[in-house]
Design an enzyme around this catalytic site. Structure first.
Site, mmCIF file in Angstrom:
data_model
loop_
_atom_site.group_PDB
_atom_site.id
_atom_site.type_symbol
_atom_site.label_atom_id
_atom_site.label_comp_id
_atom_site.label_asym_id
_atom_site.label_seq_id
_atom_site.Cartn_x
_atom_site.Cartn_y
_atom_site.Cartn_z
ATOM 1 N N SER A 132 0.841 -1.202 0.000
ATOM 2 C CA SER A 132 0.000 0.000 0.000
ATOM 3 C C SER A 132 0.880 1.259 0.000
ATOM 4 C CB SER A 132 -0.957 -0.039 1.196
ATOM 5 O OG SER A 132 -1.926 0.976 1.110
ATOM 6 N N GLU A 150 -13.753 9.508 -12.166
ATOM 7 C CA GLU A 150 -13.872 10.560 -13.173
ATOM 8 C C GLU A 150 -13.045 10.183 -14.395
ATOM 9 O OE1 GLU A 150 -12.840 14.444 -11.664
ATOM 10 O OE2 GLU A 150 -13.293 13.837 -9.607
ATOM 11 N N HIS A 174 -4.204 -0.675 -4.452
ATOM 12 C CA HIS A 174 -5.652 -0.891 -4.274
ATOM 13 C C HIS A 174 -6.347 -0.583 -5.609
ATOM 14 C CE1 HIS A 174 -5.074 -0.958 0.135
ATOM 15 N NE2 HIS A 174 -4.307 0.113 -0.027
#
Length: 277
Positions: A132, A150, A174
């Protein structure tokens, strides 16, 4: 000669399996020396470093590492202290935890600790893994924040310097789990000299030290290769205007697939059948 069974650098998309087969963490443990490994956990990306340190200490102790140490660095540049440098010298593997990649960067950047990590990686005497936030800092440039959902645009992604352990890549983590394709595309539009790598949760790009990496885990690694990019309006567009990117190359890699990130090519599969369309 690099041992082909070992992975000097392991870049993990986060949320790796900690209770089941633990395939990613087991590969890190084995690469660091297995039963002879001394593993150092660096949890300073987290706001709860003691909790994170204890969690990974338990895991690597259960895997039977020779020694597990928590390098509980609490302030920027504290890692320059002799105690932490001596602890690093004794480690065969370093694990950078999740949390906030900006916090991790600020704690370690321009330090003797970071310089020593790079030297030992180059010498082949240390294995480095990051999950991460620990994955985000791997490149020379990194994604420090942003949004999703978006079209690609300049305002979708926040960028800053990374720690440069694998300078050629720009990592997002992720990846499909948090719908970050547009964010990585926006980052690559700003840095077309880098290779974009989007890593899903419980998935790892395991670098072999020979210019290639192998995918380990249950998800995919998405490659955004802008080497043949012919046009982007990144520099002239408004912050929230959609971006144009022409002639990108995209690869989706799953477990066992290998990629040559220096030559920018997928390695010939060694498993299963090859289909031609």
């Amino acid at each position: 000669m690099v041992n082909p069974t070992q992975y000097p650098v392991m870049v993990i998309g986060g949320a790796e399996d900690k209770v089941g087969p633990r395939s990613i963490l087991t590969n890190f443990f084995k690469s660091a020396g297995g039963a002879q490994a001394t593993i150092g956990i660096v949890p300073c990306a987290s706001q709860e470093p003691s909790v994170v340190g204890n969690r990974y200490t338990r895991i690597f102790s259960e895997l039977k590492a020779k020694s597990v140490k928590v390098l509980d660095i609490r302030r920027p540049q504290e890692c320059d202290q002799d105690g932490w440098l001596q602890a690093l010298d004794s480690c065969t593997g370093i694990f950078l935890s999740g949390g906030d990649q900006v916090r991790l960067f600020e704690f370690i950047r321009n330090s003797t600790f970071a310089t020593t990590l790079k030297k030992r990686l180059n010498l082949g005497t240390l294995v480095l893994a990051g999950t991460s936030a620990g994955a985000a800092v791997m490149g020379e440039k990194m994604i420090s924040g942003g949004s999703s959902g978006e079209s690609p645009n300049r305002g979708l992604v926040d960028l800053m310097d990374g720690l440069g352990f694998v300078p050629e890549v720009l990592v997002d983590q992720h990846f499909h789990n948090r719908n970050r394709m547009a964010r990585l595309l926006s980052a690559i539009a700003a840095n077309p000299d880098k290779l974009g790598i989007g890593i899903d949760e419980d998935t790892c790009a395991a670098f072999k030290g020979d210019g290639t990496f192998e995918v380990i885990g249950k998800g995919t690694v998405t490659i955004i290769d802008p080497r043949e990019l012919t046009h982007t309006n990144y520099r002239s567009s408004a912050p929230t205007s959609p971006l144009s990117l022409h002639d990108l190359r995209v690869h989706i890699l799953s477990e066992g697939d290998e990629y040559d990130y220096r030559r920018r090519s997928v390695c010939m599969p060694t498993h299963g059948m090859v289909s031609h369309f």
